[in-house]
Design a protein around this motif. Structure first.
Motif, PDB file in Angstrom:
ATOM      1  N   ARG A   1       0.746  -1.137   0.014  1.00 29.07           N
ATOM      2  CA  ARG A   1       0.113  -0.267  -0.323  1.00 29.07           C
ATOM      3  C   ARG A   1       0.717   1.090  -0.317  1.00 29.07           C
ATOM      4  O   ARG A   1       0.625   2.151  -1.015  1.00 29.07           O
ATOM      5  N   TRP A   2       1.989   1.288   0.780  1.00 28.87           N
ATOM      6  CA  TRP A   2       3.018   2.424   0.944  1.00 28.87           C
ATOM      7  C   TRP A   2       3.175   2.710  -1.032  1.00 28.87           C
ATOM      8  O   TRP A   2       3.481   3.897  -0.829  1.00 28.87           O
ATOM      9  N   LEU A   3       4.010   1.881  -1.593  1.00 30.97           N
ATOM     10  CA  LEU A   3       4.347   1.601  -2.088  1.00 30.97           C
ATOM     11  C   LEU A   3       3.779   2.208  -3.263  1.00 30.97           C
ATOM     12  O   LEU A   3       4.240   3.456  -3.897  1.00 30.97           O
ATOM     13  N   LEU A   4       2.429   1.679  -3.516  1.00 29.91           N
ATOM     14  CA  LEU A   4       1.627   2.024  -4.689  1.00 29.91           C
ATOM     15  C   LEU A   4       1.309   3.919  -5.070  1.00 29.91           C
ATOM     16  O   LEU A   4       0.833   4.198  -5.181  1.00 29.91           O
ATOM     17  N   GLN A   5       0.866   4.082  -2.918  1.00 31.84           N
ATOM     18  CA  GLN A   5       0.834   5.655  -2.801  1.00 31.84           C
ATOM     19  C   GLN A   5       2.587   6.544  -2.792  1.00 31.84           C
ATOM     20  O   GLN A   5       1.926   7.664  -3.293  1.00 31.84           O
ATOM     21  N   ASN A   6       3.121   5.957  -3.376  1.00 31.78           N
ATOM     22  CA  ASN A   6       3.583   6.469  -3.465  1.00 31.78           C
ATOM     23  C   ASN A   6       4.848   6.351  -5.001  1.00 31.78           C
ATOM     24  O   ASN A   6       6.003   6.901  -5.546  1.00 31.78           O
ATOM     25  N   ALA A   7       4.040   5.154  -5.835  1.00 33.60           N
ATOM     26  CA  ALA A   7       4.373   5.146  -7.315  1.00 33.60           C
ATOM     27  C   ALA A   7       3.100   6.151  -8.303  1.00 33.60           C
ATOM     28  O   ALA A   7       2.050   6.286  -7.877  1.00 33.60           O
ATOM     29  N   THR A   8       3.492   6.493  -9.412  1.00 38.56           N
ATOM     30  CA  THR A   8       3.354   7.340 -10.142  1.00 38.56           C
ATOM     31  C   THR A   8       2.169   6.865 -11.438  1.00 38.56           C
ATOM     32  O   THR A   8       1.819   6.925 -12.333  1.00 38.56           O
ATOM     33  N   ARG A   9       3.218   5.237 -11.525  1.00 35.44           N
ATOM     34  CA  ARG A   9       2.874   4.653 -13.199  1.00 35.44           C
ATOM     35  C   ARG A   9       1.969   3.445 -12.742  1.00 35.44           C
ATOM     36  O   ARG A   9       1.409   3.022 -11.820  1.00 35.44           O
ATOM     37  N   ASP A  10       1.241   2.897 -13.868  1.00 36.01           N
ATOM     38  CA  ASP A  10       0.059   2.189 -13.702  1.00 36.01           C
ATOM     39  C   ASP A  10       0.705   0.711 -14.827  1.00 36.01           C
ATOM     40  O   ASP A  10       2.579   1.148 -14.865  1.00 36.01           O
ATOM     41  N   ASN A  11       0.054  -0.316 -14.848  1.00 38.95           N
ATOM     42  CA  ASN A  11       0.333  -1.220 -15.417  1.00 38.95           C
ATOM     43  C   ASN A  11       1.417  -2.166 -14.604  1.00 38.95           C
ATOM     44  O   ASN A  11       2.980  -2.598 -14.747  1.00 38.95           O
ATOM     45  N   LEU A  12       1.244  -1.311 -13.388  1.00 39.61           N
ATOM     46  CA  LEU A  12       2.240  -2.617 -12.808  1.00 39.61           C
ATOM     47  C   LEU A  12       2.544  -3.993 -11.974  1.00 39.61           C
ATOM     48  O   LEU A  12       1.469  -4.696 -11.748  1.00 39.61           O
ATOM     49  N   ALA A  13       3.037  -4.387 -11.035  1.00 45.32           N
ATOM     50  CA  ALA A  13       3.234  -5.822 -10.861  1.00 45.32           C
ATOM     51  C   ALA A  13       4.234  -5.866  -9.786  1.00 45.32           C
ATOM     52  O   ALA A  13       4.457  -4.863  -8.760  1.00 45.32           O
ATOM     53  N   PHE A  14       3.289  -6.549  -8.123  1.00 42.68           N
ATOM     54  CA  PHE A  14       3.928  -6.427  -6.914  1.00 42.68           C
ATOM     55  C   PHE A  14       4.112  -8.275  -6.780  1.00 42.68           C
ATOM     56  O   PHE A  14       3.558  -8.982  -7.717  1.00 42.68           O
ATOM     57  N   GLY A  15       5.369  -8.265  -6.164  1.00 41.16           N
ATOM     58  CA  GLY A  15       5.515  -9.847  -5.723  1.00 41.16           C
ATOM     59  C   GLY A  15       6.669  -9.805  -4.911  1.00 41.16           C
ATOM     60  O   GLY A  15       7.295  -8.519  -3.846  1.00 41.16           O
ATOM     61  N   THR A  16       6.679 -10.604  -3.962  1.00 41.45           N
ATOM     62  CA  THR A  16       7.585 -11.074  -2.813  1.00 41.45           C
ATOM     63  C   THR A  16       9.009 -11.422  -3.572  1.00 41.45           C
ATOM     64  O   THR A  16       8.789 -11.622  -4.853  1.00 41.45           O
ATOM     65  N   VAL A  17       9.934 -11.737  -2.975  1.00 42.18           N
ATOM     66  CA  VAL A  17      11.083 -12.017  -4.045  1.00 42.18           C
ATOM     67  C   VAL A  17      11.510 -12.874  -4.539  1.00 42.18           C
ATOM     68  O   VAL A  17      11.823 -13.222  -5.685  1.00 42.18           O
ATOM     69  N   ASP A  18      10.336 -13.849  -4.615  1.00 46.75           N
ATOM     70  CA  ASP A  18      10.579 -15.244  -5.186  1.00 46.75           C
ATOM     71  C   ASP A  18       9.930 -15.108  -6.584  1.00 46.75           C
ATOM     72  O   ASP A  18      10.303 -15.442  -7.841  1.00 46.75           O
ATOM     73  N   SER A  19       8.641 -14.429  -6.271  1.00 45.60           N
ATOM     74  CA  SER A  19       8.076 -13.962  -7.647  1.00 45.60           C
ATOM     75  C   SER A  19       8.726 -12.810  -8.605  1.00 45.60           C
ATOM     76  O   SER A  19       9.148 -13.014  -9.951  1.00 45.60           O
TER      77      SER A  19
END
Length: 239
Positions: A140-158
């Motif tokens: 959530r914190w990263l998304l609040q501070n990111a301005t781009r679309d088409n993002l992906a989230f993952g833990t380190v395995d991903s």
């Protein structure tokens, strides 16, 4: 002489390691490389996700090079668990440094969630308490501070599998998913109600797979052979 082996990728908090095992479980080679830690503010801990990938693929290639005639039958991945990476799907580049499991920057937000009466729901669905240790509030914190679309989230395995497949596989396993605050451990799937509370779009999330199954194969153009099955993933404490 051909030597069949399993390549284990052990991506930890302070170093990336690769180990080759033969069919009897004998260690054939080990290579380990440390990477940098960043502390931008008190209580904040970050990694450079690109450095994580670079050190991990380097030690994998070096490990294979140490064993003449080796053929890698499969890759298994174990990783630091709650560390959170967000990247651009088009470029494959992280939008910010990874937020490490030790990071406490979202402690106040966890207090807000508790004050709003959400803790019982999160505990019932995920088995976890509301704490900044887990990935959900970091995301959530990263998304609040990111301005781009088409993002992906993952833990380190991903993040590692994304890079090993050059973006063709966006997956995680149940052990890593279970440490995000976003995963219903009873139904074994992402939980839309928890995602809504945190304001996280489901489209960012990886597919959840079993810890032991072939999830993808390595891509062309890497410093390790193409076509190696990625056949296992598990968070380090689970592994």
């Amino acid at each position: 002489m051909t030597v069949n082996a399993i390549l284990a990728l052990d991506q930890g908090t302070t170093s990336s390691r690769a180990i080759l095992f033969d069919a009897r479980g004998t260690v054939l080679a080990v290579v380990q490389r440390e990477f940098r830690q960043f502390y931008p503010q008190p209580g904040w801990v970050e990694h450079d996700a690109e450095e994580i990938w670079r050190t991990q693929i380097e030690v994998a290639a070096d490990c294979i090079a140490q064993v003449p005639g080796v053929e890698v039958a499969a890759i298994g991945i174990t990783n630091q668990r709650e560390t959170t990476v967000v990247w651009d799907r088009a470029t494959g580049k992280p939008v910010a440094n990874a937020i490490v499991w030790q990071d406490r920057r979202t402690a106040a937000y966890c207090d807000e969630l508790r004050a709003a009466g959400h803790e019982a729901l999160f505990r019932a669905r995920t088995g976890l308490v509301l704490d900044p240790y887990f990935s959900g509030t970091k995301l959530r914190w990263l998304l609040q501070n990111a301005t781009r679309d088409n993002l992906a989230f993952g833990t380190v395995d991903s993040w590692l599998v994304w890079n090993l497949t050059r973006g063709s596989a966006h997956v995680t396993d149940v052990t890593n998913a279970s440490r995000t605050l976003l995963f219903d451990i009873h139904r074994c799937q992402w939980d839309d109600e928890l995602l809504s509370i945190l304001g996280i779009p489901r489209s960012l999330l990886p597919d959840v797979r079993a810890s032991s199954e072939i999830v993808a194969t390595t891509a062309e153009g890497l410093p390790i052979p193409a076509g190696i099955p990625i056949a296992g993933m598990a968070g380090d404490q689970h592994a």
